[in-house]
Scaffold this active site. Structure first.
Site, PDB file in Angstrom:
ATOM      1  N   SER A  59       1.231  -1.257   0.030  1.00 53.86           N
ATOM      2  CA  SER A  59       0.176   0.288   0.075  1.00 53.86           C
ATOM      3  C   SER A  59       0.844   1.058  -0.303  1.00 53.86           C
ATOM      4  CB  SER A  59      -0.812  -0.763   1.383  1.00 53.86           C
ATOM      5  OG  SER A  59      -0.167   0.405   2.077  1.00 53.86           O
ATOM      6  N   LYS A  60       0.532   2.571  -0.151  1.00 47.05           N
ATOM      7  CA  LYS A  60       1.382   3.725  -0.111  1.00 47.05           C
ATOM      8  C   LYS A  60       2.307   4.361   0.842  1.00 47.05           C
ATOM      9  CE  LYS A  60      -1.680   6.809  -2.443  1.00 47.05           C
ATOM     10  NZ  LYS A  60      -1.332   5.842  -3.881  1.00 47.05           N
TER      11      LYS A  60
END
Ligand code: GLU
Length: 463
Positions: free
Chosen positions: A237-238
């Protein structure tokens, strides 16, 4: 004929995981002389956006994952899905459900309260009447018992009990179809033979298989690829850094490096790390896709990127470098400098963006002096050195290392200074900093005009 597809929903930018799915489908099709289809699954009107479609297309083109058919848009095929849904209805394999969202929500809450799975309770499954003026959804009649099994190419045999599966909605009350339905209709009609996708779709697969059967279409092969994780073993994820593919383009990664890296995320061929596109097509197979999540490793991607920067021809890198210099707001004053700059930096730069920042001072004669470098080396004491160098340099007919060296040696002799004390002021005058490639290389890259301008400017600056 092998046929694969990449079927992204344009509800976000193309991310690393999606690009890897696209790549595996592309490589598998190409390896088998098959066809690779791009299908945009844009039936979710609220969340689908044109800008995301463009981002996906641009990302795939940048990587060179080119499709043989498409892009096909599901939004243009709505009638086909409706027809299929009504066919199932007519054949008694689906039914109209009149339960309102409020009633469903109530039932869901009650089921949860009783510790049951909040599945639809099938109130309308055996209704024998129609209510012409009440809105309805169409639900699929999932068999009440029995099992659904499939042999996943990556995971092996997977079995679900029908009891666990809901009577899923295939057509909503606003007449729009749902994902599990459109995906089957399309994959069947498009003749997709192999469905390669993230293993977050495993739970959808039994539902889809039942729909294939109900529609009388043959069932494709499935290969569910483990998701990509960050180094901390949680889903990528980010938090783990850039996840959108084009961010890597903007950071100065080469598409070849990214393609190579993505291919190795979950697939291996012996212990080989570097693969050209042709080699990937030649060697890719699903039997070497691993069962456990691949770990996204930025250091390895960087390493591959430096590898490709070093091993790509200077001209191509120069073109890329020019793009990045412009992006950084650095005007390229003379294009002939690009190739020598690339030659000098390609062994050291990890990304094209980094190369551009390392190269910036070559392209603008009004360089900024590093403050410490200036204080130490552009002083009244060094002005004579710069002047002598400039005079000597101007008399040279051709620029070559031997003659340039001789000028410096003459200055060393006349001033009784060390070589480095003579070279450093020249270096600062030419580059603005105390560390740079070798001074003769710098002179070579800059060329006569820039060298003279820069030394002259430094002398004037001292005065
Ligand atoms: N549109 C679906 C997604 O983006 C496609 C899933 C599939 O490949 O079946 O997740």
């Amino acid at each position: 004929m092998i046929k694969t597809r990449f079927a992204p929903s344009p509800t976000g930018n193309l991310h690393i995981g999606g690009a890897r799915t696209a790549l595996f489908n592309y490589l598998f099709a190409k390896h088998n002389n098959g066809i690779f289809v791009l299908r945009i699954e844009d039936t979710d009107i609220e969340r689908s956006k044109e800008e995301y479609t463009q981002d996906i297309l641009e990302g795939l083109r940048w990587l060179g994952i080119l499709w043989d058919e498409g892009p096909l848009f599901q939004r243009e095929r709505m009638d086909i899905y409706r027809e299929h849904a009504y066919r199932l209805l007519k054949e008694g394999l689906a039914y109209r459900c009149y339960c309102t969202p409020e009633v469903l929500e109530e039932k869901r809450k009650n089921a949860l309260k009783e510790g049951k799975k909040p599945n639809y309770d099938r109130t309308c499954r055996d209704l024998n009447m129609e209510y012409p003026d009440r809105p309805y959804v169409i639900r699929f009649k999932t068999p009440l018992e029995g099992q659904v099994s499939f042999n996943d190419i990556v995971r092996g045999k997977i079995t679900f009990n029908c009891e666990e599966l809901d009577d899923l909605v295939i057509l909503r009350s606003d007449n729009t179809p749902t994902y599990n339905f459109t995906v089957v209709v399309d994959d069947a009609l498009m003749g997709i033979t192999h469905i390669i996708r993230g293993d977050d779709h495993i739970n959808n697969t039994p539902r889809q298989i039942l729909i294939y059967k109900a529609l009388g279409y043959s069932i494709p092969e499935f290969a569910h690829v483990p998701l990509i994780h960050g180094k901390d073993r949680t889903r990528l994820s980010k938090r783990h850094g850039a996840t959108s593919l084009l961010e890597y383009k903007n950071e100065g990664f080469l598409p070849e490096a990214l393609m190579n890296y993505l291919a190795r995320l979950g697939w291996a061929y012996k212990d080989q790390e570097v693969f050209s596109r042709e080699e990937l097509i030649e060697k890719f197979d699903l039997s070497h896709v691993g069962k456990s999540p691949a770990i996204f490793d930025m250091d390895k991607l960087s390493w591959l990127n430096s590898y490709y920067i070093k091993n790509t021809d200077d001209r191509t890198i120069a073109k890329n470098l020019e793009y990045f210099l412009e992006k950084e707001g650095i005007a390229v004053d003379r294009k002939e400098k690009l190739i020598p700059v690339v030659k000098s930096l390609k062994e050291r730069a990890k990304t094209l963006k980094e190369m551009a920042s390392m190269a910036a001072y070559f392209f603008n004669d009004n360089i900024e002096y590093d403050e410490k470098a200036r204080e130490k080396f552009l002083t009244p004491q060094t002005r004579d050195i710069l002047e002598s160098f400039l005079n000597g340099f101007k008399t040279l007919h051709t620029l070559d290392e031997a003659s340039e060296k001789k000028i410096i040696e003459d200055i060393v002799r006349q001033t009784n200074k060390k070589v480095v004390d003579v070279i450093q002021p020249i270096r600062v005058a030419l580059t603005g900093r105390t560390a740079s490639p070798g001074i003769f290389e710098v002179i070579d890259i800059l060329g006569r005009e820039s060298v003279e301008k820069r030394i002259d400017r430094a002398i004037r600056w001292i005065k």
